[in-house]
Design a protein around this motif. Structure first.
Motif, PDB file in Angstrom:
ATOM      1  N   GLU A  52      -7.300  -5.679 -32.756  1.00  0.00           N
ATOM      2  CA  GLU A  52      -6.177  -5.829 -31.741  1.00  0.00           C
ATOM      3  C   GLU A  52      -4.804  -6.535 -32.324  1.00  0.00           C
ATOM      4  N   GLY A  58      -8.803  -2.660 -27.307  1.00  0.00           N
ATOM      5  CA  GLY A  58     -10.327  -2.324 -27.795  1.00  0.00           C
ATOM      6  C   GLY A  58     -11.118  -2.856 -26.850  1.00  0.00           C
ATOM      7  N   ARG A  59     -12.270  -2.127 -26.868  1.00  0.00           N
ATOM      8  CA  ARG A  59     -13.402  -2.539 -26.068  1.00  0.00           C
ATOM      9  C   ARG A  59     -14.503  -2.476 -26.942  1.00  0.00           C
ATOM     10  N   ARG A  65     -27.179 -10.734 -26.735  1.00  0.00           N
ATOM     11  CA  ARG A  65     -26.479 -11.648 -25.763  1.00  0.00           C
ATOM     12  C   ARG A  65     -25.381 -12.770 -26.675  1.00  0.00           C
ATOM     13  N   VAL A  68     -22.219 -10.909 -27.608  1.00  0.00           N
ATOM     14  CA  VAL A  68     -21.436 -10.493 -26.762  1.00  0.00           C
ATOM     15  C   VAL A  68     -20.575 -11.849 -26.049  1.00  0.00           C
ATOM     16  N   ASN A  69     -21.492 -12.877 -26.084  1.00  0.00           N
ATOM     17  CA  ASN A  69     -20.833 -14.201 -25.500  1.00  0.00           C
ATOM     18  C   ASN A  69     -19.900 -14.441 -26.547  1.00  0.00           C
ATOM     19  N   VAL A  72     -16.852 -12.498 -25.990  1.00  0.00           N
ATOM     20  CA  VAL A  72     -16.052 -12.693 -24.757  1.00  0.00           C
ATOM     21  C   VAL A  72     -15.265 -14.284 -24.847  1.00  0.00           C
ATOM     22  N   SER A  73     -15.955 -15.000 -25.474  1.00  0.00           N
ATOM     23  CA  SER A  73     -15.396 -16.353 -25.690  1.00  0.00           C
ATOM     24  C   SER A  73     -14.465 -16.365 -26.676  1.00  0.00           C
ATOM     25  N   ARG A  74     -14.193 -15.172 -27.322  1.00  0.00           N
ATOM     26  CA  ARG A  74     -12.960 -15.013 -28.262  1.00  0.00           C
ATOM     27  C   ARG A  74     -11.896 -14.262 -27.296  1.00  0.00           C
ATOM     28  N   GLY A  75     -12.287 -14.095 -26.076  1.00  0.00           N
ATOM     29  CA  GLY A  75     -11.334 -13.275 -25.521  1.00  0.00           C
ATOM     30  C   GLY A  75     -11.293 -11.804 -25.568  1.00  0.00           C
ATOM     31  N   LEU A  76     -12.293 -11.157 -26.238  1.00  0.00           N
ATOM     32  CA  LEU A  76     -12.630  -9.737 -26.230  1.00  0.00           C
ATOM     33  C   LEU A  76     -13.070  -9.040 -24.844  1.00  0.00           C
ATOM     34  N   ALA A  77     -12.903  -7.716 -24.663  1.00  0.00           N
ATOM     35  CA  ALA A  77     -13.560  -6.998 -23.520  1.00  0.00           C
ATOM     36  C   ALA A  77     -14.879  -6.243 -24.187  1.00  0.00           C
ATOM     37  N   VAL A  78     -15.704  -7.246 -24.173  1.00  0.00           N
ATOM     38  CA  VAL A  78     -17.101  -6.871 -24.613  1.00  0.00           C
ATOM     39  C   VAL A  78     -17.830  -6.893 -23.530  1.00  0.00           C
ATOM     40  N   VAL A  79     -19.054  -5.757 -23.451  1.00  0.00           N
ATOM     41  CA  VAL A  79     -20.034  -5.734 -22.605  1.00  0.00           C
ATOM     42  C   VAL A  79     -21.275  -5.793 -23.075  1.00  0.00           C
ATOM     43  N   GLN A  80     -22.387  -6.381 -22.607  1.00  0.00           N
ATOM     44  CA  GLN A  80     -23.567  -6.525 -23.354  1.00  0.00           C
ATOM     45  C   GLN A  80     -24.401  -5.075 -22.800  1.00  0.00           C
TER      46      GLN A  80
END
Lengths: 227, 400
Positions: A52, A58-59, A65, A68-69, A72-80
C-alpha cells in the motif's frame, strides 16, 4: 529457459524500512505501482501494508481468524478464507497480480491453486520454501529426520505444510501447466538473492526459498485446447 | 400457565408509546403529498414522516456523515437516553465521543425505519386520511422501502454522500441495501451479523412470532388500540422466542445454567422455577411496553422479504458489480440467526463483484446479540475500518 537475463534488481534496492522482510521487499519490487493485487495467505498483512505504500490497491485472503482480524484492524481489505476453496469465487482477470507468499506448501491442491492464481490475476508471484535446500537435505540424509529450519520450525506432526517441493519441482510443475516464468529468484537463509548467474542446480541446493513471477503462457493453437 | 405480566403500568407505558408514534421525542422530517414514498408493494405512501436523531456536527464539505441503521426492535435512540425506557442509548458500545463511530469526528444520523413505532410512519401512526391509526391498513414495507425513505431524509438534510452506512442485523441488511441501491452515495459500509437474504429458518422464527401475536385474542385483528386492549401475551411470547435466537446455548448456560429463581426446589408447577424462564418472561413483558405489536408484524415481514440476489437475476455478485464502496463485513461464531456462512456468501459475492471488502469472524459465545455488546475485538475492527476509510476520505481526526 534462462533465468539470469530476466532477473530484475541489484542488491541495493529502494530504501525501505528494515522492518520489512527481505522476501516481502523482493515481492514488492516485482509489483508495478498502482496495480491491483490479491495476497493469498496474507498472514498479519505485512506485505499488503508494504504494497500500500506503493499505491497498490491490495486485498488479502487469510485462513487464520487471528491473522484476518489483525489485518482488518490495520485497515487492510482482508477476508477470512481458504486458498483451496475460496479462490474459485473470484472472477477471471480480477487482479493484476495474485501473490502466494510461503503458502503453496500448505495448500491441499497446489496445482489447482496455481492455476487459479493465473486465472484470477494476469500475473502470479509465488514464493515457497525450497525443500532441496542443502540444510534440509543434510538433516534428512545425515540425521535421518524430517528437516526443521529457522523459517520452518514446526515438527512433522504439527506442521501445516503438507506439500513441500523443491525449486526444481516447482519449475517442472510450471512447465506442466503452461505458465511462463518471467522472473525467478532464489533467496538464501537471510532472504538475500543468490548469485544471478548460477545454474539451476546451484539454486536448488543453496536457495532456502524460491520466488517466481509467473504469467500465463502464450495461447497455443486451437488443437491444444481440444479435449 | 403462561404468565407474562407487564413490568409497569400497562396503560401509562402504552400511552407513552402511542404518543411517540405520532409525536416522537426526536427531530422529524415531514414529507407531504407531493413527495410520496414509493413502496415495493406498489403503494405511494404520502404524507409520511421520518423521526431521526443526530449526533456530532456535519463538516463544511458534508463528507463526514454516518448513517446508522437500527435493528428490528431498536430505534433511533442509539446514543441518548430512551424516551420510554429511560435506558441509555441503544448502541453505546459503538457510538459516542471516542467510540468507533466517534460523534466528535463524524456526523451521525439514525432514523426510525418506516413501519416502526417510534415516530416514523407505521401501523401505530395516525392515518391522516381517516384520522385513525393505520393498523393493518398500513401497506407492507420492505428493507428497500426503509432505505428509500432514509435516502429522502438525507436529501432533506442536504447530504449527498454518506461516509459510512453502518448496521447490525436488520440494520446490516439496510446497509447492504444502501450500497446496492445507491452505490455512489455510500463511501463505505459496515454490515454486521446480517445477510443479503433472510433464511428459511429465520422466516420460520418470524412466522412463529407473528402467529403468537395474532393468536392473542387481545390483538383484535390488529385493531387492539381501538378496543382498549394490548396483545401483550402474544407479543411477549413472540419476543421470548426471538430472544432465544439472539443468544446462544453457551451464553444461556453461562448466564443461567439450570439455576432456580428465588427457590431451592422445584415447585412442581408451571411457575418460572428456572432463572432462564424468569429472564425470558421479563424480556417478553418489558418489550410489550415499548413496542407496537403491529409494527412487529410489519418489520419481521420486511426482513422476510429481503433478498438482494432475487432483485438481480438471482446472482448476488451482479448487485455489487463495479462498486467503489469499501465494505467491512463482520460475523460472530456463535450467531445462529445470521451464521458466518451467510456473511461468507456476501463476501464471496462482493469479491466476485470486485468490491474492496474486509471480512472478520469474531469468536464469542454471546450469539447474535454480540453486535450490541462490548466485544473488544469487534469494537477494534469497527474502529480500524472507519479510521482507515476516514483517512482515505480525507477526514481528519477529531480535535485537529
Amino acid at each position: 529457459m534462462s533465468v539470469q537475463e530476466t532477473l530484475p534488481f541489484g542488491p541495493s534496492a529502494s530504501p525501505m524500512p528494515k522492518v520489512y522482510r527481505a522476501d516481502h521487499l523482493l515481492v514488492a519490487q516485482m509489483v508495478e505501482a498502482g496495480s491491483k493485487v490479491l495476497d493469498v495467505g496474507c498472514g498479519e498483512g505485512d506485505l499488503l501494508q508494504l504494497l500500500e505504500t506503493k499505491g497498490v490497491d491490495g486485498r488479502g485472503i487469510e485462513l487464520s481468524r487471528e491473522g484476518v482480524n489483525r489485518c482488518v484492524s490495520r485497515g487492510l481489505a482482508v477476508v477470512q478464507g481458504d486458498a483451496d476453496t475460496d479462490l474459485v469465487n473470484y472472477p477471471d482477470d480480477a487482479f493484476d497480480y495474485v501473490i502466494l507468499s510461503q503458502t503453496l506448501q500448505a495448500t491441499r491442491q497446489p496445482k489447482t491453486v496455481l492455476e487459479n492464481l493465473l486465472r484470477i490475476g494476469r500475473r502470479a508471484i509465488v514464493s515457497f520454501p525450497n525443500f532441496g535446500y542443502v540444510n534440509m537435505r543434510w538433516q534428512l540424509l545425515i540425521n535421518g529426520q524430517m528437516p526443521r529450519t529457522e523459517n520452518l520450525p514446526a515438527t512433522w506432526y504439527d506442521t501445516p505444510n503438507i506439500h513441500f517441493c523443491t525449486i526444481k519441482d516447482f519449475v517442472l510443475l510450471c512447465g506442466e501447466i503452461d505458465v511462463k516464468m518471467e522472473r525467478a529468484v532464489a533467496l538464501d537463509r537471510y532472504g538475500r538473492p543468490l548469485r544471478l548467474n548460477a545454474p539451476w542446480w546451484f539454486w536448488n541446493l543453496f536457495g532456502e526459498q524460491g520466488v517466481f513471477l509467473l504469467s500465463r503462457a502464450e495461447k497455443k493453437g486451437e488443437a491444444d485446447h481440444r479435449p | 400457565m403462561m404468565n407474562v405480566q407487564p413490568v409497569k403500568n400497562q396503560m401509562i407505558a402504552s400511552e407513552e408509546r402511542a404518543h411517540e408514534a405520532d409525536h416522537p421525542s426526536s427531530q422529524v422530517a415531514l414529507f407531504g403529498a407531493d413527495q410520496p414514498l414509493r413502496l415495493d408493494c406498489g403503494v405511494d405512501l404520502a404524507p409520511f414522516q421520518i423521526a431521526y436523531q443526530t449526533y456530532g456536527e456535519l463538516n463544511a464539505d458534508k463528507s463526514n456523515a454516518i448513517l446508522v441503521c437500527h435493528a428490528l426492535t431498536m430505534d433511533q435512540h442509539i446514543a441518548n437516553v430512551h424516551p420510554i425506557t429511560a435506558k441509555p442509548g441503544g448502541w453505546l458500545t459503538l457510538v459516542g465521543p471516542g467510540k468507533p463511530i466517534d460523534t466528535s469526528r463524524y456526523f451521525v444520523i439514525c432514523s426510525n425505519v418506516i413501519g416502526s413505532c417510534m415516530g416514523s410512519t407505521g401501523p401505530a401512526s395516525t392515518n391522516p386520511a381517516t384520522g385513525k391509526l393505520w393498523g393493518l391498513d398500513f401497506p407492507v414495507v420492505t428493507i428497500p422501502d426503509m432505505v428509500r425513505a432514509q435516502a429522502m431524509l438525507l436529501d432533506r438534510l442536504g447530504i449527498d454522500t454518506l461516509f459510512c452506512v453502518v448496521g447490525g442485523s436488520m440494520g446490516g441488511m439496510q446497509a447492504l441495501q444502501w450500497s446496492v441501491a445507491y452505490p455512489h452515495r455510500v463511501f463505505s459500509a459496515l454490515a454486521v451479523a446480517c445477510s443479503t437474504r433472510h433464511s428459511a429458518q429465520n422466516i420460520a422464527f418470524h412466522e412463529l412470532g407473528r402467529q403468537a401475536v395474532m393468536a392473542d385474542p387481545d390483538w383484535r385483528h390488529g385493531r387492539y388500540f381501538e378496543e382498549g386492549t394490548t396483545p401483550h401475551r402474544g407479543l411477549g411470547v413472540a419476543r421470548m422466542a426471538a430472544h432465544i435466537t439472539y443468544l446462544s446455548d453457551a451464553a444461556l448456560h453461562r448466564k443461567f445454567g439450570r439455576r432456580m429463581q428465588d427457590r431451592d426446589l422445584p415447585t412442581f408447577s408451571f411457575d418460572a422455577d428456572f432463572q432462564v424462564e424468569s429472564y425470558l418472561r421479563y424480556q417478553g413483558s418489558s418489550f410489550v411496553d415499548r413496542f407496537d405489536a403491529n409494527s412487529y408484524l410489519y418489520l419481521t415481514r420486511a426482513m422476510d422479504y429481503f433478498d438482494i440476489a432475487a432483485d438481480h437475476n438471482g446472482v448476488l455478485a451482479e448487485a455489487f458489480r463495479g462498486t467503489t464502496t469499501r465494505f467491512c463485513v463482520v460475523s460472530f461464531t456463535s450467531d445462529w440467526l445470521f451464521p458466518t456462512s451467510e456473511s461468507r456468501a456476501v463476501v464471496h459475492a462482493l469479491n466476485a463483484g470486485g468490491a474492496r471488502v474486509s471480512f472478520a469472524e469474531i469468536e464469542t459465545d454471546r450469539g447474535h446479540d454480540a453486535f450490541l455488546l462490548d466485544v473488544p475485538e469487534f469494537i477494534d475492527i469497527a474502529r480500524a475500518f472507519l479510521h482507515s476509510a476516514g483517512t482515505v476520505r480525507g477526514l481528519t481526526p477529531a480535535g485537529r
